[in-house]
Write an enzyme that holds these catalytic residues in place. Structure first.
Site, mmCIF file in Angstrom:
data_model
loop_
_atom_site.group_PDB
_atom_site.id
_atom_site.type_symbol
_atom_site.label_atom_id
_atom_site.label_comp_id
_atom_site.label_asym_id
_atom_site.label_seq_id
_atom_site.Cartn_x
_atom_site.Cartn_y
_atom_site.Cartn_z
ATOM 1 N NE ARG A 29 -3.908 1.911 2.541
ATOM 2 C CZ ARG A 29 -5.104 1.859 1.953
ATOM 3 N NH1 ARG A 29 -5.414 0.815 1.229
ATOM 4 N NH2 ARG A 29 -5.974 2.845 2.093
ATOM 5 C CE1 TYR A 30 -0.876 3.755 3.383
ATOM 6 C CE2 TYR A 30 -0.157 2.032 4.890
ATOM 7 C CZ TYR A 30 -1.132 2.922 4.462
ATOM 8 O OH TYR A 30 -2.338 2.969 5.090
ATOM 9 C CG HIS B 19 21.304 -23.942 6.735
ATOM 10 N ND1 HIS B 19 21.907 -22.973 5.960
ATOM 11 C CD2 HIS B 19 21.952 -23.933 7.933
ATOM 12 C CE1 HIS B 19 22.882 -22.407 6.648
ATOM 13 N NE2 HIS B 19 22.932 -22.976 7.852
ATOM 14 C CG ASP B 20 18.577 -18.910 5.293
ATOM 15 O OD1 ASP B 20 19.495 -19.503 5.885
ATOM 16 O OD2 ASP B 20 18.282 -17.720 5.529
ATOM 17 C CG HIS C 72 6.745 39.673 8.167
ATOM 18 N ND1 HIS C 72 7.790 39.354 7.334
ATOM 19 C CD2 HIS C 72 7.233 40.585 9.041
ATOM 20 C CE1 HIS C 72 8.851 40.074 7.666
ATOM 21 N NE2 HIS C 72 8.544 40.822 8.689
ATOM 22 C CB SER D 127 -16.228 11.685 6.208
ATOM 23 O OG SER D 127 -17.213 10.944 6.898
ATOM 24 N NE ARG E 43 -1.306 7.169 4.047
ATOM 25 C CZ ARG E 43 -1.412 7.537 2.774
ATOM 26 N NH1 ARG E 43 -0.320 7.842 2.077
ATOM 27 N NH2 ARG E 43 -2.589 7.618 2.189
ATOM 28 N NE ARG F 5 14.983 -15.210 8.569
ATOM 29 C CZ ARG F 5 15.469 -15.794 7.480
ATOM 30 N NH1 ARG F 5 15.024 -15.402 6.293
ATOM 31 N NH2 ARG F 5 16.368 -16.751 7.577
#
Length: 482
Positions: free
Chosen positions: A29-30, A95-96, A156, A287, A301, A336
């Site tokens: 989403r972001y 084991h990665d 000002h 809204s 947000r 992670r």
């Protein structure tokens, strides 16, 4: 497949499949594409392969029996990752790193015997994390600089309460952002490479490979560090680099989160007063129930995600505090999540803050109305001083003003009327000696002190020098509207 030797992923999914499982809104989403890619599997595992290539090249240059054919084979498959095979290997091996060693070896049969030679899992794991942290800072820093651009810096325009100016208030925000910018740059520059340290950091495996030649082991560490784009490596490590490094990196992001939260909270408060407003699109809906609403949703947000960024700070603190001896594996799963999410969240709030500041709207007429309502009360001290100069008694004048102020406040609070204190002062014969001075005594600019001068000096001496080195990169003209 992506042009330029990019994707060659064998896992096929339909668009509908993506909506059958949880997706982190930080990415879906972001977050920016740049930051999302920085912590992607594609970036992570291609970096692992590059690190294995750097290691093989350096070991070959220092005399180990590694051939050009083996190195070239590894280089030709650096981007060609069979993710399905790697996933299946990890399912079997649990084991990665070894899963990806086997996957890389499958497409590099000649190089298979020397992939990962002398290294430990943290050679690829920790060094890749450091590269991602470095590159993450490089993505964030220009966004902090853009957020520091002094737009709409009207010195000002006076705001009510104890009077200040819009420009002065904005400079308080800018000062915090400038501190964050320096902190992020310092944290980025302090990062070092873990380098080539072996299983527990003693480099014993490499000393054995080079038959006790300490100089070659040190040169190996230096060469790989340089290939990875770092100027220095940590001289001592355990199996991992010190997890204090994560604290240092994420604390600067949490501090940035506090800054953005404060700025956006101020904007939300001022939006409620209708003095300042964030950008609002032509077809934007504030809204579902109230069509007139113009919620400061971007600022909301930022505040929401900034709280998440602050909360993430507890992870590296606790992880560093519970590391056993040279390393304990309970850091892995936590990191992670905490490392990528911290950078992704910081990226999001900076991009959103930039969007806010680029379109921030100030309503001077609303500010003027608020000042007119409050200024008579603020001016009472000036009126007392003027009466004393005209020969009056300070205590008598104070009592007169107190009574009239309470009457005017009752009209405002109980009847919903305007502040009529000035009319009451003018109607009281006691104040006749200073009636000709009232306009001057009520001039708003006499209540703001040196705010305009402070703003001008701050922008000139603090903000401009901070941004000037990056002016060409940002493609934005740096101007001060005073």
């Amino acid at each position: 497949k992506k042009g330029g030797g990019g994707y060659n992923c064998h896992i096929q999914t339909s668009p509908a499949d993506e909506f059958m499982k949880y997706r982190s809104p930080l990415v879906s989403r972001y977050a920016s594409k740049e930051m999302a890619y920085n912590f992607s599997d594609r970036k992570k595992f291609t970096t692992w392969r590059k690190l294995w290539i750097y290691l093989a090249k350096a070991e070959k240059a220092l005399g180990l029996p590694i051939t050009d054919v083996q190195v070239q084979e590894m280089e030709s498959h650096a981007e060609n990752i069979d993710f399905a095979m790697a996933a299946e290997e990890e399912r079997k091996l649990r084991h990665d790193v070894m899963a990806h060693v086997h996957t890389f070896a499958h497409c590099c049969p000649n190089a298979a015997p020397i992939i990962h030679l002398g290294a430990t899992s943290c050679y690829v794991g920790d060094n890749t994390d450091l590269i991602m942290l470095r590159d993450g800072f490089d993505i964030l820093l220009p966004k902090v600089r853009l957020s520091c651009l002094p737009e709409n810096m009207h010195t000002h325009w006076v705001v009510p309460a104890q009077l200040t100016t819009v420009g002065k208030r904005t400079c308080l925000w800018l000062q915090d952002l400038a501190m964050d910018m320096r902190n992020l740059q310092r944290a980025r520059d302090d990062l070092r490479f873990r380098g080539v340290k072996g299983t527990t950091g003693t480099q014993a495996s490499f000393l054995q490979l080079f038959q006790g030649d300490h100089d070659k082991v040190e040169e190996l560490d230096r060469m790989v560090t340089e290939m990875a784009g770092f100027k220095k490596a940590y001289l001592v490590t355990g199996q991992t680099y010190s997890r204090k490094v994560d604290i240092d990196s994420l604390s600067t992001l949490a501090s940035l989160g506090a800054t953005v939260h404060k700025i956006c909270t101020d904007i939300r408060l001022l939006a409620n007063l209708k003095e300042i407003e964030e950008p609002f699109e032509k077809e934007q809906i504030g809204s579902s129930a109230m069509p007139y609403k113009r919620n400061p949703m971007r600022a909301e947000r930022c505040c929401s995600l900034a709280r998440h960024l602050l909360a993430l700070m507890s992870d590296p603190l606790q992880t560093a505090s519970v590391q056993w001896l040279e390393r304990t594996l309970d850091d892995s799963a936590n990191r992670r999540i905490s490392l990528p999410e911290s950078f992704l969240t910081a990226d999001i709030i900076l991009s959103t803050l930039q969007n806010i500041t680029e379109g921030l709207v100030v309503y001077p007429k609303v500010i003027e109305r608020h000042i007119r309502h409050e200024l008579p009360f603020m001016a009472t001290e000036n009126i007392i001083m003027a009466m004393v100069k005209a020969g009056g008694n300070r205590q008598d004048c104070h009592e007169k003003i107190r009574v009239l102020s309470q009457e005017a406040a009752a009209v405002v609070k109980q009847e919903g009327g305007d502040n009529d204190l000035l009319a009451r002062v003018k109607a009281d014969a006691y104040f006749a000696p200073i009636l000709g001075q009232l306009d001057a005594l009520l001039e708003p600019k006499t209540f703001i002190g040196r705010a305009p001068q402070q703003v001008a000096r701050f922008l000139s001496e603090e903000v401009r020098p901070l941004l000037e080195p990056y002016k060409a990169k940002m493609d934005v003209k740096i101007e001060l509207e005073l």
